[in-house]
Design a protein around this motif. Structure first.
Motif, PDB file in Angstrom:
ATOM      1  N   GLU A  13       0.826  -1.208   0.000  1.00  0.00           N
ATOM      2  CA  GLU A  13       0.000   0.000   0.000  1.00  0.00           C
ATOM      3  C   GLU A  13       0.861   1.260   0.000  1.00  0.00           C
ATOM      4  O   GLU A  13       0.551   2.246  -0.682  1.00  0.00           O
ATOM      5  N   ALA A  14       1.951   1.233   0.755  1.00  0.00           N
ATOM      6  CA  ALA A  14       2.861   2.375   0.774  1.00  0.00           C
ATOM      7  C   ALA A  14       3.536   2.556  -0.581  1.00  0.00           C
ATOM      8  O   ALA A  14       3.696   3.677  -1.079  1.00  0.00           O
ATOM      9  N   LEU A  15       3.955   1.452  -1.194  1.00  0.00           N
ATOM     10  CA  LEU A  15       4.562   1.516  -2.521  1.00  0.00           C
ATOM     11  C   LEU A  15       3.590   2.102  -3.539  1.00  0.00           C
ATOM     12  O   LEU A  15       3.968   2.927  -4.389  1.00  0.00           O
ATOM     13  N   VAL A  18       3.381   5.867  -3.200  1.00  0.00           N
ATOM     14  CA  VAL A  18       4.525   6.561  -3.790  1.00  0.00           C
ATOM     15  C   VAL A  18       4.417   6.583  -5.313  1.00  0.00           C
ATOM     16  O   VAL A  18       4.655   7.614  -5.948  1.00  0.00           O
ATOM     17  N   VAL A  19       4.041   5.451  -5.904  1.00  0.00           N
ATOM     18  CA  VAL A  19       3.880   5.406  -7.361  1.00  0.00           C
ATOM     19  C   VAL A  19       2.754   6.343  -7.796  1.00  0.00           C
ATOM     20  O   VAL A  19       2.837   6.988  -8.848  1.00  0.00           O
ATOM     21  N   GLY A  20       1.706   6.440  -6.983  1.00  0.00           N
ATOM     22  CA  GLY A  20       0.629   7.374  -7.288  1.00  0.00           C
ATOM     23  C   GLY A  20       1.128   8.811  -7.313  1.00  0.00           C
ATOM     24  O   GLY A  20       0.759   9.595  -8.208  1.00  0.00           O
ATOM     25  N   SER A  46       6.750   1.119 -11.250  1.00  0.00           N
ATOM     26  CA  SER A  46       5.304   0.854 -11.280  1.00  0.00           C
ATOM     27  C   SER A  46       5.021  -0.581 -11.690  1.00  0.00           C
ATOM     28  O   SER A  46       4.080  -1.206 -11.191  1.00  0.00           O
ATOM     29  N   SER A  47       5.833  -1.124 -12.601  1.00  0.00           N
ATOM     30  CA  SER A  47       5.655  -2.510 -13.032  1.00  0.00           C
ATOM     31  C   SER A  47       5.901  -3.468 -11.873  1.00  0.00           C
ATOM     32  O   SER A  47       5.156  -4.428 -11.670  1.00  0.00           O
ATOM     33  N   GLY A 533      -3.630   5.776 -15.488  1.00  0.00           N
ATOM     34  CA  GLY A 533      -3.739   4.328 -15.555  1.00  0.00           C
ATOM     35  C   GLY A 533      -3.567   3.705 -14.191  1.00  0.00           C
ATOM     36  O   GLY A 533      -2.688   4.087 -13.419  1.00  0.00           O
ATOM     37  N   ASP A 534      -4.419   2.758 -13.862  1.00  0.00           N
ATOM     38  CA  ASP A 534      -4.406   2.122 -12.553  1.00  0.00           C
ATOM     39  C   ASP A 534      -3.244   1.147 -12.461  1.00  0.00           C
ATOM     40  O   ASP A 534      -3.088   0.273 -13.296  1.00  0.00           O
ATOM     41  N   VAL A 535      -2.414   1.278 -11.427  1.00  0.00           N
ATOM     42  CA  VAL A 535      -1.288   0.368 -11.264  1.00  0.00           C
ATOM     43  C   VAL A 535      -1.679  -0.874 -10.497  1.00  0.00           C
ATOM     44  O   VAL A 535      -0.876  -1.759 -10.282  1.00  0.00           O
ATOM     45  N   GLU A 536      -2.928  -0.963 -10.047  1.00  0.00           N
ATOM     46  CA  GLU A 536      -3.371  -2.149  -9.346  1.00  0.00           C
ATOM     47  C   GLU A 536      -4.131  -3.057 -10.299  1.00  0.00           C
ATOM     48  O   GLU A 536      -4.645  -2.633 -11.323  1.00  0.00           O
TER      49      GLU A 536
END
Length: 543
Positions: A13-15, A18-20, A46-47, A533-536
């Motif tokens: 969640e923290a990562l 940060v990517v957000g 992000s990947s 773009g959603d990273v999840e």
């Protein structure tokens, strides 16, 4: 929840936070030719963060998977820290604290040598299996069927094919044809096996991994070309073209290759110079293509050519053609037409990825029937778009190839480490060996989890970003994993008689083809992140 799962959850969640923040920076200052270093790093992280989320989703299944999720997330956090050091403001961070500062103890726990030792013990006990596969009974049957074939038909000849740069034996190609390997993504109504289920592409991923585990160049890549050409014809061809070409591709009666790249135009597809000029009932092709893998054995070449005379039209002036030719063995071939037109190919010597052979192909006044323009008149100028759509599935398939190569490398490393004595002790008794094995397993597990979820996302029509991210991550990971496996072999790893050396040179090509690492990061991933773009995996978004 286990302690590891709690730690992994908070760390991921923290990562993501940060990517957000970094993605918001990209929205304000998108990647450009003058600003690439930080956008590349943001895209790459992000990947990994996306993969960490997908692996975390498996954490509740077992303690082993929770531990792998924590290990991979901690490795990702360490990588992020290195990329942001001294560049916090360029990442859109405040330069003082981030979400990761609050979970520093989780990073420490996931990187503790004693913790990695626990993970390594499980990997060693499982013979190199990183984690359970969570496949349905049907997919497990598919996996075991193709693993048996790969063990019996591919592995025994893989090293000889590599050493001699030999052709793939007919027994492999014919055997995979009989098993329906070339029709996995072709709709059932055209003779394939795709019926629109949620796990449709996952079946292709499973098959690809098992074949690549045996050999990337002799088996694992045979699906890629029918995947690309089949998708282009399905999406852009006329009904008559689908019925003419797809059944023959699905059965393996007609083998395929793709001719897009040119000597001076690789990732810059819009700049290609091979021309297609209409002359009566034919199109006349002139130009040179390069890196056309399997172009000798192929009966169908998918050729992207400039059908609009104005170079300024860029990618809007490109069209796709199916060029039909005889199948040729060996490293050179030529077709001469009655009117004087010709097409010829010369195999390029490569470090690895041998067996299929990659050719430079020259078209000199070569005539192609007008009916072989995909989409006919409606396909004029649509070649670039059809090509890009077709490449989405191939990116996913390339990620699966990378996972298969990594899995083989880990198994070889485990086997060698068990048998190799060093200073009077087994290699597996040393902490550094166990640390390497644990980290290798975590990267494989993360890439495999991401590949599976990306397959479902692409099937659902939502996977553009996920396909690019998993391809970029898995291919870079494959270089590192095979390098570590080779290192654990010591001097033996440098000898061609040991399969791990083949895996190492094969893995190197993965970050280059099907969308180069840098191009995917800057022109696909970074741009999607800038657009929100959603990273999840809950809403996952090739060349």
């Amino acid at each position: 929840m286990t302690t590891a799962l709690v730690r992994a959850t908070e760390l991921v969640e923290a990562l993501e936070e940060v990517v957000g923040q970094a993605s918001a920076r990209l929205a304000v200052a998108p990647a450009s030719d003058d600003d690439q270093t930080v956008p590349y790093d943001i895209a790459s992280v992000s990947s990994a963060v996306a993969a960490a989320r997908h692996l975390l989703d498996l954490g509740p299944h077992s303690e082993a998977e929770a531990d792998l999720a924590l290990l991979f997330a901690a490795d990702t956090a360490a990588d992020l820290a290195g990329r942001t050091a001294g560049r916090e403001a360029l990442w859109g961070l405040d330069g003082t604290t981030t979400a990761l500062d609050a979970v520093a103890e989780h990073v420490a726990a996931g990187r503790a040598p004693a913790f990695l030792d626990t993970v390594a013990e499980r990997v060693l006990a499982a013979g190199g299996e990183a984690a359970p596969r969570h496949l349905s009974d049907e997919l497990q049957l598919v996996r075991s069927t193709f693993r048996d074939f790969a063990e019996a038909k591919v592995k025994p000849v893989a090293d000889a094919i590599h050493a001699g740069d030999a052709d793939i034996p007919d027994a492999i190609v014919d055997g995979l044809s009989e098993m329906g390997c070339f029709g996995l993504s072709i709709p059932a109504e055209y003779g394939g096996f795709a019926e629109g289920g949620a796990d449709e592409l996952l079946s292709m991923v499973v098959v690809t991994e098992e074949l690549s585990r045996a050999s990337l160049g002799a088996a694992g890549s045979l699906i890629t070309r029918p995947e690309i050409i089949g998708t282009a014809i399905t999406r852009g061809g006329t009904e008559e073209q689908r019925r003419r070409w797809l059944p023959l591709i699905a059965t393996g009666e007609k083998l395929c290759a793709v001719a897009v790249t040119e000597p001076n135009h690789g990732s810059d597809v819009g700049g290609i110079t091979t021309t297609a000029v209409r002359d009566g009932e034919d199109w006349v092709l002139n130009g040179v293509k390069t890196w056309c893998t399997f172009a000798g054995r192929a009966n169908y070449l998918l050729v992207l050519a400039r059908s609009h005379p104005d170079r300024a039209a860029g990618h809007r002036g490109l069209s796709l053609f199916v060029v039909e030719k005889p199948s040729f063995p060996g490293h050179e071939w030529e077709v001469t037409q009655d009117g004087g037109g010709s097409a010829s190919g010369r195999a390029i010597r490569t470090l690895g990825y041998r067996g299929m052979h990659s050719y430079e192909v020259t078209f000199d006044g070569f005539r192609v029937p007008a009916d072989n323009l995909i989409g006919l008149d409606e396909g004029l100028g649509r070649g670039f778009y059809l090509q890009m759509q077709a490449f989405a599935n191939a990116r996913l398939q390339t990620a699966a190839r990378a996972v298969g190569v990594m899995q083989s490398a880990l198994e070889l490393a485990v086997d060698h480490a068990r048998q190799r004595p060093v200073f009077g002790h087994p290699l597996t008794s040393f902490q550094l060996t166990r640390t390497k094995l644990a980290r290798m397993a975590a990267h494989i597990a993360a890439c495999r989890a991401f590949t599976a979820t990306a397959a479902r996302a692409i099937t659902a029509g939502e996977g553009a970003l996920a396909a690019a991210q998993v391809k970029q991550l898995a291919c870079r990971a494959a270089e590192w994993v095979t390098r570590e496996a080779q290192q654990l072999h010591g001097g033996y790893g440098y000898a061609e008689e040991y399969a791990v050396s083949r895996l190492f040179v094969d893995a190197r090509v993965l970050s280059i083809f099907e969308g180069a690492d840098e191009v995917l990061a800057l022109r696909v991933i970074a741009r999607q992140l800038a657009k929100g773009g959603d990273v999840e995996h809950s809403n996952p978004l090739r060349t």
